[in-house]
Design a protein around this motif. Structure first.
Motif, mmCIF file in Angstrom:
data_model
loop_
_atom_site.group_PDB
_atom_site.id
_atom_site.type_symbol
_atom_site.label_atom_id
_atom_site.label_comp_id
_atom_site.label_asym_id
_atom_site.label_seq_id
_atom_site.Cartn_x
_atom_site.Cartn_y
_atom_site.Cartn_z
ATOM 1 N N GLU A 39 0.903 -1.287 -0.075
ATOM 2 C CA GLU A 39 0.059 -0.002 0.025
ATOM 3 C C GLU A 39 0.728 1.213 -0.127
ATOM 4 O OE1 GLU A 39 -3.373 2.327 2.843
ATOM 5 O OE2 GLU A 39 -3.131 -0.026 2.986
ATOM 6 N N GLY A 40 0.249 2.329 -0.706
ATOM 7 C CA GLY A 40 1.159 3.441 -0.628
ATOM 8 C C GLY A 40 0.829 4.303 -1.941
ATOM 9 N N THR A 41 1.607 5.233 -2.190
ATOM 10 C CA THR A 41 1.407 6.315 -3.330
ATOM 11 C C THR A 41 2.675 5.694 -4.400
ATOM 12 O OG1 THR A 41 0.620 8.144 -2.282
ATOM 13 C CG2 THR A 41 1.609 8.621 -4.029
ATOM 14 N N PRO A 69 6.194 3.036 -3.356
ATOM 15 C CA PRO A 69 6.558 3.885 -2.126
ATOM 16 C C PRO A 69 8.162 3.846 -1.430
ATOM 17 C CG PRO A 69 4.701 2.753 -1.950
ATOM 18 C CD PRO A 69 5.152 2.252 -3.023
ATOM 19 N N THR A 79 -2.323 6.894 -4.879
ATOM 20 C CA THR A 79 -2.421 6.162 -3.881
ATOM 21 C C THR A 79 -3.327 4.870 -4.074
ATOM 22 O OG1 THR A 79 -1.944 7.897 -2.412
ATOM 23 C CG2 THR A 79 -2.693 6.052 -1.494
#
Length: 108
Positions: free
Chosen positions: A25-27, A92, A62
């Motif tokens: 998970e992340g941008t 990320p 994201t």
């Protein structure tokens, strides 16, 4: 070859329609490595618009870990082949690199 295997190479437009696996998970920042016209959608989010707006060659989104629907359209330049275009990502806290083949899927 870092190109998605489901790339439709008919005519002057290349199209990949399928899924991309996001490992954490992340941008993420997505870009392409050529000057060809293209656009990228993940879900229905316009991430890259280098078709009618040639100044937008990369974009950030994201995402949660897992599979996400993706559409990547690339307009071929005269004399260019699909092997001259790669989708680039920056995970990320990572560095920019081509998205490896094993992160693309044609089925959920």
């Amino acid at each position: 070859n870092d190109q998605p295997s489901a790339l439709d190479q008919s005519g002057d437009v290349l199209l990949y329609k399928g899924y991309i696996r996001i490992p954490v998970e992340g941008t993420y920042i997505f870009a392409q490595d050529s000057e060809t016209q293209s656009f990228l959608k993940i879900h229905q989010i316009q991430v890259i618009d280098n078709d009618f707006n040639p100044s937008v060659k990369s974009g950030a989104v994201t995402l949660a870990a897992g599979l996400h629907p993706i559409k990547w359209y690339v307009k071929r330049s005269v004399g260019a082949s699909h092997q001259q275009v790669s989708l680039i990502w920056q995970k990320p806290n990572g560095t920019k690199q081509p998205v490896p083949q094993e992160f693309f899927f044609t089925r959920f």
